[in-house]
Enzyme design. Structure first.
Site, PDB file in Angstrom:
ATOM      1  N   LYS A   1       5.880   6.532  -4.721  1.00  0.00           N
ATOM      2  CA  LYS A   1       6.714   7.550  -3.877  1.00  0.00           C
ATOM      3  C   LYS A   1       8.237   7.732  -4.661  1.00  0.00           C
ATOM      4  O   LYS A   1       9.277   8.762  -4.509  1.00  0.00           O
ATOM      5  CB  LYS A   1       6.676   7.791  -2.900  1.00  0.00           C
ATOM      6  CG  LYS A   1       5.795   8.639  -2.261  1.00  0.00           C
ATOM      7  CD  LYS A   1       5.598   8.808  -0.287  1.00  0.00           C
ATOM      8  CE  LYS A   1       4.516   8.917   0.077  1.00  0.00           C
ATOM      9  NZ  LYS A   1       4.383   9.690   1.373  1.00  0.00           N
TER      10      LYS A   1
ATOM     11  N   LYS B   1      -4.483  12.292  -5.080  1.00  0.00           N
ATOM     12  CA  LYS B   1      -4.636  12.865  -3.874  1.00  0.00           C
ATOM     13  C   LYS B   1      -4.408  14.241  -3.020  1.00  0.00           C
ATOM     14  O   LYS B   1      -3.310  14.343  -3.266  1.00  0.00           O
ATOM     15  CB  LYS B   1      -4.353  11.620  -2.862  1.00  0.00           C
ATOM     16  CG  LYS B   1      -4.170  11.134  -1.911  1.00  0.00           C
ATOM     17  CD  LYS B   1      -3.758  10.130  -0.782  1.00  0.00           C
ATOM     18  CE  LYS B   1      -2.360  10.641  -0.537  1.00  0.00           C
ATOM     19  NZ  LYS B   1      -1.646  10.023   0.495  1.00  0.00           N
TER      20      LYS B   1
ATOM     21  N   LYS C   1       0.299  16.502   1.025  1.00  0.00           N
ATOM     22  CA  LYS C   1       1.767  17.116   1.774  1.00  0.00           C
ATOM     23  C   LYS C   1       2.603  17.039   1.108  1.00  0.00           C
ATOM     24  O   LYS C   1       2.973  18.459   1.029  1.00  0.00           O
ATOM     25  CB  LYS C   1       1.568  16.374   2.727  1.00  0.00           C
ATOM     26  CG  LYS C   1       0.961  16.281   4.296  1.00  0.00           C
ATOM     27  CD  LYS C   1       1.900  15.537   5.990  1.00  0.00           C
ATOM     28  CE  LYS C   1       1.343  15.160   6.133  1.00  0.00           C
ATOM     29  NZ  LYS C   1       1.705  13.103   6.476  1.00  0.00           N
TER      30      LYS C   1
HETATM   31  N1  AQP Z   1      -6.481  12.344   0.721  1.00  0.00           N
HETATM   32  C1  AQP Z   1      -6.474  11.881   2.279  1.00  0.00           C
HETATM   33  N2  AQP Z   1      -7.412  11.906   2.390  1.00  0.00           N
HETATM   34  C2  AQP Z   1      -8.050  10.903   3.738  1.00  0.00           C
HETATM   35  N3  AQP Z   1      -6.951  10.258   4.219  1.00  0.00           N
HETATM   36  C3  AQP Z   1      -5.661  10.335   4.306  1.00  0.00           C
HETATM   37  N4  AQP Z   1      -4.138  10.465   4.566  1.00  0.00           N
HETATM   38  C4  AQP Z   1      -3.509  11.328   4.070  1.00  0.00           C
HETATM   39  N5  AQP Z   1      -4.608  12.040   3.212  1.00  0.00           N
HETATM   40  C5  AQP Z   1      -4.993  11.837   3.182  1.00  0.00           C
HETATM   41  C6  AQP Z   1      -4.761   9.675   5.907  1.00  0.00           C
HETATM   42  O1  AQP Z   1      -3.542  10.523   7.335  1.00  0.00           O
HETATM   43  C7  AQP Z   1      -3.207   9.506   8.064  1.00  0.00           C
HETATM   44  C8  AQP Z   1      -1.671  10.143   8.279  1.00  0.00           C
HETATM   45  O2  AQP Z   1      -0.645   9.985   6.346  1.00  0.00           O
HETATM   46  P1  AQP Z   1       0.892  10.324   6.729  1.00  0.00           P
HETATM   47  O3  AQP Z   1       1.591  11.784   7.625  1.00  0.00           O
HETATM   48  O4  AQP Z   1       1.072   8.788   7.047  1.00  0.00           O
HETATM   49  O5  AQP Z   1       1.029   9.854   5.471  1.00  0.00           O
HETATM   50  P2  AQP Z   1       0.434   9.973   4.011  1.00  0.00           P
HETATM   51  O6  AQP Z   1      -0.653   9.275   4.101  1.00  0.00           O
HETATM   52  O7  AQP Z   1       1.585   9.850   2.562  1.00  0.00           O
HETATM   53  O8  AQP Z   1      -0.061  11.461   3.753  1.00  0.00           O
HETATM   54  P3  AQP Z   1       0.061  12.656   2.547  1.00  0.00           P
HETATM   55  O9  AQP Z   1      -0.641  13.751   3.068  1.00  0.00           O
HETATM   56  O10 AQP Z   1      -0.052  12.048   0.893  1.00  0.00           O
HETATM   57  O11 AQP Z   1       1.685  12.791   3.109  1.00  0.00           O
HETATM   58  P4  AQP Z   1       2.688  12.474   1.984  1.00  0.00           P
HETATM   59  O12 AQP Z   1       2.518  13.714   0.606  1.00  0.00           O
HETATM   60  O13 AQP Z   1       4.012  12.582   2.005  1.00  0.00           O
HETATM   61  O14 AQP Z   1       2.853  10.971   0.660  1.00  0.00           O
HETATM   62  C9  AQP Z   1      -3.448   8.735   7.481  1.00  0.00           C
HETATM   63  O15 AQP Z   1      -3.982   7.637   8.053  1.00  0.00           O
HETATM   64  C10 AQP Z   1      -3.918   8.826   5.935  1.00  0.00           C
HETATM   65  O16 AQP Z   1      -4.474   7.622   5.316  1.00  0.00           O
END
Ligand code: AQP
Length: 342
Positions: A111, A194, A197
């Protein structure tokens, strides 16, 4: 009853990975656990968020929890910043965690990117706040997607070091719950990344609020390869896709994994059904399935987001119930640490 804690960041664009990797499991687990489900707004601001957007996204995650089927009477739904114990315990953990441990966290590296010097210090100590989120409630089980495994191992180490340093057994051992067949949903545009968001291309993910025609377009355009779909013979003895096979065809196994998760079937069954077929026919079936699973939930999310008073009432009630659990635990921590509370 065992207690679980988990959270989702209100950073917009909630997607199928968040649903299959996390939120859907929260719903199932509330049968057997006391569930505490948080909208982690304090984690969100480790990267810049426009205040108005943050409020809207906080309601959006709450709406997703409710629309997916979390019962706000049985479980606790609230946003993190309502309960000061998260920040207070995180400070204690800032003093327990070693810098060397934080330096190993891959999420910070991903990040912060190349411009590390410009990342917020909050992003660096993110795992300490995450440990505090869980341990402020003495939760023992944490359902998450695979990407959070490393942070949970660190949370475990923090709890153990606190217990060792203060010669106590105060904090429990945390167990991650990484459940289902879609614990790491990949981008529709690049099977090596992955689904996320923050990915600029909306075509890389299926959002929980996408309409049927958007889902159809995204699945149709999802990256695939030139071969026919593989059969169950590719699976290893444990019924998993071997790493070499996944690396050779990441997009194919991603789409097949999504299909298995959405249809609640074993991957071997899905591989048997589609063996030797073209992507085009499989993608039509996948679209129907995704629309069927996400359509009603997306509509309910939109209805709830149009009624912020209802959503805010759920958060307020959850915040009060969460504070009632966390406040006495924090008092005990302060006592163990040696803070005077005259
Ligand atoms: N691609 C994924 N597959 C399975 N699980 C996922 N999670 C996130 N992406 C995937 C799970 O969703 C929960 C919430 O995630 P978060 O909002 O805390 O942030 P993150 O893991 O950083 O999710 P994002 O969507 O990838 O956001 P950004 O782009 O901001 O980094 C967690 O339990 C996570 O494991």
């Amino acid at each position: 009853m065992k207690r679980i804690f988990s959270g989702v960041q209100p950073t917009g664009n909630l997607h199928l990975g968040n649903y299959l990797g996390a939120i859907r499991n929260f719903v199932a687990l509330q049968e057997d656990y006391e569930g505490i489900y948080c909208v982690v707004d304090m984690h969100a601001i480790t990267i810049w968020q426009e205040p108005e957007e943050l409020r809207r996204h906080t309601r959006e995650v709450t709406a997703a929890y409710l629309a997916a089927g979390i019962d706000p009477k049985r479980s606790i739904i609230f946003n993190q910043s309502q309960v000061a114990a998260h920040a207070e315990l995180a400070w204690i953990f800032n003093c327990v965690t070693r810098l060397g441990w934080l330096n190993r966290m891959t999420q910070f590296k991903d990040k912060a990117g190349k411009n590390r010097e410009n990342a917020s210090s909050g992003l660096y100590v993110y795992p300490n706040l995450m440990a505090a989120d869980i341990l402020a409630y003495k939760a023992t089980h944490v359902p998450v997607g695979e990407d959070q495994k490393q942070h949970l191992e660190l949370a475990r180490d923090i709890a153990q070091k606190f217990n060792n340093d203060f010669k106590t057994e105060f904090f429990p051992i945390i167990e991650p719950l990484i459940l289902g067949t879609a614990t790491r949903v990949m981008s529709l545009r690049d099977g090596a990344r992955k689904m996320s968001k923050s990915e600029p291309s909306d075509m890389s993910r299926i959002n929980m609020t996408d309409e049927a025609d958007q889902i159809a377009q995204k699945v149709r355009k999802a990256k695939s390869d030139m071969e026919l779909l593989p059969g169950p013979g590719v699976l290893n003895e444990a019924g998993r896709v071997p790493e070499e096979a996944r690396e050779a065809r990441p997009e194919a196994f991603n789409l097949l994994g999504i299909y298995a998760a959405l249809s609640n079937r074993a991957l071997s069954d899905v591989l048997t059904e589609f063996e030797g077929q073209q992507f085009s026919s499989f993608k039509k079936e996948l679209t129907d399935l995704a629309v069927e699973a996400l359509g009603p939930m997306g509509a309910e999310m939109k209805r709830l987001m149009a009624d912020p008073a209802q959503v805010d009432a759920v958060l307020k009630d959850g915040g009060e119930r969460a504070r009632a659990i966390a406040a006495p635990i924090l008092e005990e921590v302060y006592d163990i640490v040696g803070f005077l509370r005259p």
